[in-house]
Each structure stands twice: as C-alpha cells, then as structure tokens.
Design an enzyme around this catalytic site. Structure first.
Site, PDB file in Angstrom:
ATOM      1  N   LYS A  87      -5.515   0.052  -2.446  1.00 29.87           N
ATOM      2  CA  LYS A  87      -6.810  -0.650  -2.323  1.00 29.87           C
ATOM      3  C   LYS A  87      -6.702  -1.797  -1.319  1.00 29.87           C
ATOM      4  O   LYS A  87      -7.533  -1.938  -0.431  1.00 29.87           O
ATOM      5  CB  LYS A  87      -7.220  -1.223  -3.681  1.00 29.87           C
ATOM      6  CG  LYS A  87      -8.354  -2.232  -3.586  1.00 29.87           C
ATOM      7  CD  LYS A  87      -8.670  -2.859  -4.916  1.00 29.87           C
ATOM      8  CE  LYS A  87      -7.997  -4.179  -5.164  1.00 29.87           C
ATOM      9  NZ  LYS A  87      -8.659  -5.360  -4.627  1.00 29.87           N
ATOM     10  N   ASN A  88      -5.653  -2.604  -1.456  1.00 29.35           N
ATOM     11  CA  ASN A  88      -5.566  -3.806  -0.636  1.00 29.35           C
ATOM     12  C   ASN A  88      -5.301  -3.506   0.831  1.00 29.35           C
ATOM     13  O   ASN A  88      -5.391  -4.395   1.674  1.00 29.35           O
ATOM     14  CB  ASN A  88      -4.493  -4.758  -1.180  1.00 29.35           C
ATOM     15  CG  ASN A  88      -4.960  -5.453  -2.444  1.00 29.35           C
ATOM     16  OD1 ASN A  88      -6.105  -5.285  -2.870  1.00 29.35           O
ATOM     17  ND2 ASN A  88      -4.069  -6.224  -3.066  1.00 29.35           N
ATOM     18  N   CYS A 115     -12.632 -11.465  -8.164  1.00 35.51           N
ATOM     19  CA  CYS A 115     -12.126 -11.855  -9.479  1.00 35.51           C
ATOM     20  C   CYS A 115     -11.945 -13.369  -9.540  1.00 35.51           C
ATOM     21  O   CYS A 115     -11.522 -13.987  -8.568  1.00 35.51           O
ATOM     22  CB  CYS A 115     -10.772 -11.181  -9.741  1.00 35.51           C
ATOM     23  SG  CYS A 115     -10.888  -9.456 -10.169  1.00 35.51           S
ATOM     24  N   ARG A 165     -10.489 -20.122  -5.174  1.00 28.88           N
ATOM     25  CA  ARG A 165      -9.974 -19.253  -4.107  1.00 28.88           C
ATOM     26  C   ARG A 165     -10.696 -19.622  -2.820  1.00 28.88           C
ATOM     27  O   ARG A 165     -11.629 -18.965  -2.388  1.00 28.88           O
ATOM     28  CB  ARG A 165     -10.184 -17.778  -4.470  1.00 28.88           C
ATOM     29  CG  ARG A 165      -9.387 -17.381  -5.674  1.00 28.88           C
ATOM     30  CD  ARG A 165      -9.560 -15.920  -6.005  1.00 28.88           C
ATOM     31  NE  ARG A 165      -8.768 -15.063  -5.149  1.00 28.88           N
ATOM     32  CZ  ARG A 165      -8.713 -13.749  -5.288  1.00 28.88           C
ATOM     33  NH1 ARG A 165      -9.400 -13.164  -6.237  1.00 28.88           N
ATOM     34  NH2 ARG A 165      -7.964 -13.008  -4.486  1.00 28.88           N
ATOM     35  N   ASP A 196       0.099  -9.905  -8.337  1.00 27.17           N
ATOM     36  CA  ASP A 196      -0.709  -8.811  -8.902  1.00 27.17           C
ATOM     37  C   ASP A 196       0.059  -8.007  -9.952  1.00 27.17           C
ATOM     38  O   ASP A 196      -0.550  -7.294 -10.752  1.00 27.17           O
ATOM     39  CB  ASP A 196      -1.165  -7.860  -7.789  1.00 27.17           C
ATOM     40  CG  ASP A 196      -2.298  -8.456  -6.964  1.00 27.17           C
ATOM     41  OD1 ASP A 196      -2.764  -9.561  -7.299  1.00 27.17           O
ATOM     42  OD2 ASP A 196      -2.717  -7.817  -5.980  1.00 27.17           O
ATOM     43  N   ARG A 216     -12.310  -1.424 -10.135  1.00 26.29           N
ATOM     44  CA  ARG A 216     -12.249  -1.948  -8.771  1.00 26.29           C
ATOM     45  C   ARG A 216     -10.932  -1.582  -8.092  1.00 26.29           C
ATOM     46  O   ARG A 216     -10.865  -1.543  -6.864  1.00 26.29           O
ATOM     47  CB  ARG A 216     -12.370  -3.484  -8.785  1.00 26.29           C
ATOM     48  CG  ARG A 216     -13.714  -3.966  -9.260  1.00 26.29           C
ATOM     49  CD  ARG A 216     -13.806  -5.457  -9.161  1.00 26.29           C
ATOM     50  NE  ARG A 216     -13.444  -5.893  -7.819  1.00 26.29           N
ATOM     51  CZ  ARG A 216     -13.336  -7.145  -7.444  1.00 26.29           C
ATOM     52  NH1 ARG A 216     -13.557  -8.105  -8.300  1.00 26.29           N
ATOM     53  NH2 ARG A 216     -13.000  -7.448  -6.218  1.00 26.29           N
TER      54      ARG A 216
HETATM   55  C1  UD1 Z   1      -4.586 -10.746  -1.519  1.00 25.27           C
HETATM   56  C2  UD1 Z   1      -4.791  -9.555  -2.406  1.00 25.27           C
HETATM   57  C3  UD1 Z   1      -4.647  -9.948  -3.859  1.00 25.27           C
HETATM   58  C4  UD1 Z   1      -3.323 -10.659  -4.074  1.00 25.27           C
HETATM   59  C5  UD1 Z   1      -3.131 -11.809  -3.089  1.00 25.27           C
HETATM   60  C6  UD1 Z   1      -1.752 -12.461  -3.163  1.00 25.27           C
HETATM   61  C7  UD1 Z   1      -6.361  -8.171  -1.173  1.00 25.27           C
HETATM   62  C8  UD1 Z   1      -7.712  -7.569  -1.122  1.00 25.27           C
HETATM   63  N1  UD1 Z   1      -6.110  -9.011  -2.183  1.00 25.27           N
HETATM   64  O1  UD1 Z   1      -5.619 -11.683  -1.852  1.00 25.27           O
HETATM   65  O2  UD1 Z   1      -4.715  -8.769  -4.644  1.00 25.27           O
HETATM   66  O3  UD1 Z   1      -3.314 -11.171  -5.388  1.00 25.27           O
HETATM   67  O4  UD1 Z   1      -3.304 -11.328  -1.757  1.00 25.27           O
HETATM   68  O5  UD1 Z   1      -0.772 -11.515  -2.954  1.00 25.27           O
HETATM   69  O6  UD1 Z   1      -5.498  -7.881  -0.359  1.00 25.27           O
HETATM   70  N2  UD1 Z   1      -5.699 -19.694  -0.166  1.00 25.27           N
HETATM   71  C9  UD1 Z   1      -6.229 -20.886   0.244  1.00 25.27           C
HETATM   72  N3  UD1 Z   1      -7.090 -20.892   1.310  1.00 25.27           N
HETATM   73  C10 UD1 Z   1      -7.422 -19.750   1.971  1.00 25.27           C
HETATM   74  C11 UD1 Z   1      -6.857 -18.514   1.547  1.00 25.27           C
HETATM   75  C12 UD1 Z   1      -5.995 -18.530   0.473  1.00 25.27           C
HETATM   76  O7  UD1 Z   1      -5.962 -21.939  -0.335  1.00 25.27           O
HETATM   77  O8  UD1 Z   1      -8.221 -19.814   2.933  1.00 25.27           O
HETATM   78  C13 UD1 Z   1      -4.807 -19.677  -1.334  1.00 25.27           C
HETATM   79  C14 UD1 Z   1      -5.399 -18.888  -2.497  1.00 25.27           C
HETATM   80  O9  UD1 Z   1      -6.304 -19.682  -3.232  1.00 25.27           O
HETATM   81  C15 UD1 Z   1      -4.180 -18.511  -3.280  1.00 25.27           C
HETATM   82  C16 UD1 Z   1      -3.144 -18.288  -2.181  1.00 25.27           C
HETATM   83  O10 UD1 Z   1      -3.625 -18.961  -1.020  1.00 25.27           O
HETATM   84  O11 UD1 Z   1      -3.764 -19.566  -4.087  1.00 25.27           O
HETATM   85  C17 UD1 Z   1      -2.907 -16.820  -1.858  1.00 25.27           C
HETATM   86  O12 UD1 Z   1      -4.081 -16.226  -1.450  1.00 25.27           O
HETATM   87  P1  UD1 Z   1      -4.110 -15.014  -0.408  1.00 25.27           P
HETATM   88  O13 UD1 Z   1      -2.719 -14.616  -0.043  1.00 25.27           O
HETATM   89  O14 UD1 Z   1      -5.062 -15.370   0.679  1.00 25.27           O
HETATM   90  O15 UD1 Z   1      -4.738 -13.877  -1.294  1.00 25.27           O
HETATM   91  P2  UD1 Z   1      -5.909 -12.921  -0.918  1.00 25.27           P
HETATM   92  O16 UD1 Z   1      -5.798 -12.489   0.499  1.00 25.27           O
HETATM   93  O17 UD1 Z   1      -7.206 -13.494  -1.396  1.00 25.27           O
END
Ligand code: UD1
Length: 417
Positions: free
Chosen positions: A20-21, A113, A118, A303, A395
């Site tokens: 999915k990701n 979620c 986030r 995850d 999802r």
């Molecule tokens: C992706 C995955 C999700 C997984 C996560 C971490 C997808 C669709 N989702 O989510 O399943 O749990 O990676 O492996 O691929 N953060 C900030 N600012 C930002 C972006 C992120 O502070 O602009 C923080 C987030 O709040 C979190 C951390 O960085 O604490 C990690 O987030 P991130 O690696 O961006 O996760 P996702 O890409 O949302």
C-alpha cells in the site's frame, strides 16, 4: 465489523499483497509521466481507490484489471477536493506532482489515521526550498511556482518518508539538481525511484540518506511491479506466531523483513527465508518479544509495533516497547487490555506482561495497524472477539478476513470489511 472465534492454529500458504505505502506515491508518480503506466501487483484497498479517485479528478483515465492498474496520464485540473484530501494523509504527495505539471496547485491539509499530531511542515518547507510559493488561505494551501521547480539542497530535520517521496516527485522534472540530505531510507522510496528512473528520471542514492536528483524535461510511463507489502507480511507472521501456527508466505522480499525478525526469534519462532518466500513455525507457548524500539528504516518499523504487541501480550515474560515515531500509537492497547492483556503505557513506553491466554471481547479498532493488532489477538483469544471499526483495516489489508479463513481461522466479516 469482524467476528473471530478463537483460538485457531493457522497453517498453510498465503500470497502477500503489493505494498500500500508504495502504491500511493507510485500513482502520484504516474501523474508526472506522459502516456501510459501499468502498475502490476497493485493491492485492492480503499486507500488505493482514493488515490485513483484523485487521479481521475485531475484528468487521468484509470482502469483496474485484477491486480493491474492502468493509468493514462493527463492533467486538466490543479485542485484536489477537500473530501478526497481528508480521507488519507499520503494524498499530500500529489501536491508536488501537480505543481511539477501545472506550476500551481490548490488543496487542503490531508487527513488519515489519528496517530497524534501529524504535521506537514517538512513537506511545505521542502517545497519552499524548491522555489514554490505556499500560501495558506481559509484552510486551503495555495501553491505556485511560475518559473517551475528549481533544484536545491534540502536537509530534512527528520527522515520523513512522505516528505522524501514528495521531494522526489516534485524535483524529478525540476530544473537542475536537488540534493536531499537525511532522506528516509525505507524500501518504498527505492520502489518509487526505480519506477521514476525507468520512466526516464535521474534519481541516485535511493535507500541511502543522501539522494541526488538531476531534473529531466519529461518522463514517459512504463510498466512496474509494486514491491511486496512488508507490513502485511509481518502481520501474517504475527498471526501465525500467536496461534502456534506454521505458515508459508509467498511474494515477500526477505531483505525488507530482516529489521522485523528479532521479536520472532526472541519469542521462539523459527523463521526460514527462502528466495521470495518465508516460512514461520511457532511454538505452542511464545516467549516475550523483549525490547522493541521503533525507528526509521532500517530500524524496527512503527507500523509493525501494534501486531508485535499482540504477540507480546501472550508471550511468557515482560516485553518493553518504545514508540519513537508517532505520539498516539498505542490506541490498540485499550482493546488488548479488554481481552485480558496486561499492558502499562507511560508516554512513549509500553510494558507488556505476557498472560497465558486472552479472552474474546467486544473491541474497536481506532486506526489501521491497531485494528490489525486486534485481529491478531482475536485469533488466539478463547471465545468470540467482535471487532468494530474494521473499515480502518480495509485501508491497508486486502481481504484479510478471507485470507485468515483460508489458513484455518474462524472469521466472519460483515459489510464494511
Ligand atoms: C509513512 C507511512 C506510514 C508509516 C510512516 C513511518 C505511507 C503512506 N505511510 O507515513 O505507514 O507509519 O511513514 O514509517 O507511506 N513529521 C513531521 N512533519 C512532517 C512530516 C512528518 O513532523 O512534515 C513527523 C510525523 O509527525 C512523524 C514522523 O515525522 O512523527 C514520521 O512521519 P513520516 O515518516 O513522514 O510518516 P508518513 O510519511 O506520514
């Protein structure tokens, strides 16, 4: 809603879905390409349906043939409706692709979620580094780059998966060179880069902390096979583990599973990795999984934390979890506790004292992976477990109820899952 009558002992073979990701950013990548992209091994999930709706809204023609998704790319609109943005967090990566093609984009911040705050600050500051003007007006983001995307040096303060993918998508057709320092190293980043490079992109270093992107004028669609879903794989491994089962998973990439092996070894499971498949054989009584500390790849993935906590709940001894990625990622502990698990949560730490057996109960999934953890627990609990909120699980897991039933679980799925 799902009802599971336990305990079961899972055995048999299962083919693991495409990731999915990986699919979601790949579909944003398809928007950048001229002509046709064919994605093979594309999982049938509600989040993928949302991404398809976004592409259609933007002007692409998409059709599904089994697990093949065919996208004829064209863009006639630069705005994503609020309803589609609110459905999933990763819809934000479409922003960079739209900007790259239209030089302007309008959308509202994404949903997804609830795993604590986030933010998308890294996405926005990265786009600004590439010369994009971002204005926030009445809850909408209005973005433009009249002169196109300009390559730049971007150092991420945290190796965010989404921000790294977003930067790649924005910069691959930009002017000049973009360097991403402290990039995320997750396998999904490599999958996206491989696809874009096959379409004509010049992305170097994916899978490393420094990614270099030499902007190209145009990309042309191609065929690509979505990588196997490593989180779905570890979920079925946990299901086999808690039931004392013996399960063979096909279509896995064993190198992606390595960072998740330690709790299986600690708890006494035997995992044999053979080419593109994996066999797990679990003892009747699991031991504690001991110490899980979630980290960016190649650390233990956040995850996978919830489903491994279901193993810890019935593993003899004490296990300690430290969740370093998301603030609100212990919402499954409420349901597990209701089933008889002994878990104490203090901030980012959860201490789990294994119990000999869980009991079926009425529980509710609060998010995707937490819902999967409740399903895993339900498989080994004595009696009937009724899980509400399984639309979250839909999802990310294709036909999870049917797949577990094929392995010998007694599962009934109602309507929404
Ligand atoms: C992706 C995955 C999700 C997984 C996560 C971490 C997808 C669709 N989702 O989510 O399943 O749990 O990676 O492996 O691929 N953060 C900030 N600012 C930002 C972006 C992120 O502070 O602009 C923080 C987030 O709040 C979190 C951390 O960085 O604490 C990690 O987030 P991130 O690696 O961006 O996760 P996702 O890409 O949302």
């Amino acid at each position: 809603m799902m009802i599971i009558d336990g305990p079961a002992r899972l055995s048999g073979e299962l083919s693991v879905q495409g990731a999915k990701n990986s699919t979601l950013p790949l579909l944003a990548g398809a928007l950048l390409c001229k002509g046709q992209t064919v994605l093979h091994n594309c999982p049938d999930l509600s989040d993928v349906d949302t991404a398809i709706e976004i592409l259609r809204h933007l002007g692409c023609v998409c059709r599904r043939e089994g697990h093949d998704l065919i996208v004829d790319s064209s863009i006639t609109c630069h705005e994503i409706p609020e309803e589609l943005m609110r459905r999933m967090r990763s819809s934000i990566v479409f922003l960079g692709a739209i900007l790259s093609r239209c030089k302007e984009a309008r959308l509202c911040p994404p949903g997804g979620c609830e795993l604590g705050p986030r933010p998308i600050d890294l996405h926005i500051s990265s786009l600004r580094r590439l010369g994009v003007q971002v204005k926030e007006c009445g809850g909408w983001l209005e973005c433009s780059c009249p002169g196109g995307i300009n390559g730049a040096y971007v150092s991420l303060s945290f190796p965010s998966v989404g921000a790294t993918e977003h930067l790649i998508l924005a910069a691959v057709c930009g002017k000049g060179t973009t360097i991403i320092a402290n990039a995320a190293r997750e396998p999904e980043i490599c999958d996206l880069s491989e696809y874009l490079n096959r379409c004509g992109g010049r992305i170097y270093g994916a899978g490393e902390s420094c990614i270099i992107i030499d902007g190209v004028e145009e990309l042309y669609g191609c065929e690509h096979r979505v990588m196997p879903d490593r989180i779905a794989a570890v979920t079925y491994m946990a299901a086999a583990a808690v039931t004392g089962g013996n399960v063979t998973l096909r279509d896995v990439d064993n190198t992606h599973i390595l960072p998740m092996l330690s709790p299986f070894e600690e708890s006494g499971c035997q995992v044999r990795q053979l080419g593109g498949s994996l066999n797990i054989s679990a003892p009747r009584q699991l031991s504690a999984v001991r110490h899980i500390r979630t980290m960016p790849y190649p650390g233990f993935p956040t995850d996978a934390q919830p489903v491994v906590m279901s193993m810890a709940a019935v593993g003899e001894g004490t296990s300690v979890f430290v969740e370093n990625i998301f603030e609100n990622r212990y919402r499954h502990t409420e349901g597990l506790t209701r089933m008889g698990a002994r878990i104490k949560v203090e901030g980012k730490v959860a201490v789990v004292e294994g119990v000999p057996e869980l009991s079926g109960a009425a529980v509710e999934a609060a998010d995707l992976r937490g819902g999967a953890a409740l399903i895993v627990a339900g498989l080994c609990a004595r009696g009937s477990t009724r899980i509400e909120g399984t639309e979250f699980v839909k999802r990310g897991y294709e036909d999870i109820g049917e797949k577990l039933a094929l392995l010998g679980a007694r599962v009934k799925v109602f309507e929404s899952c």
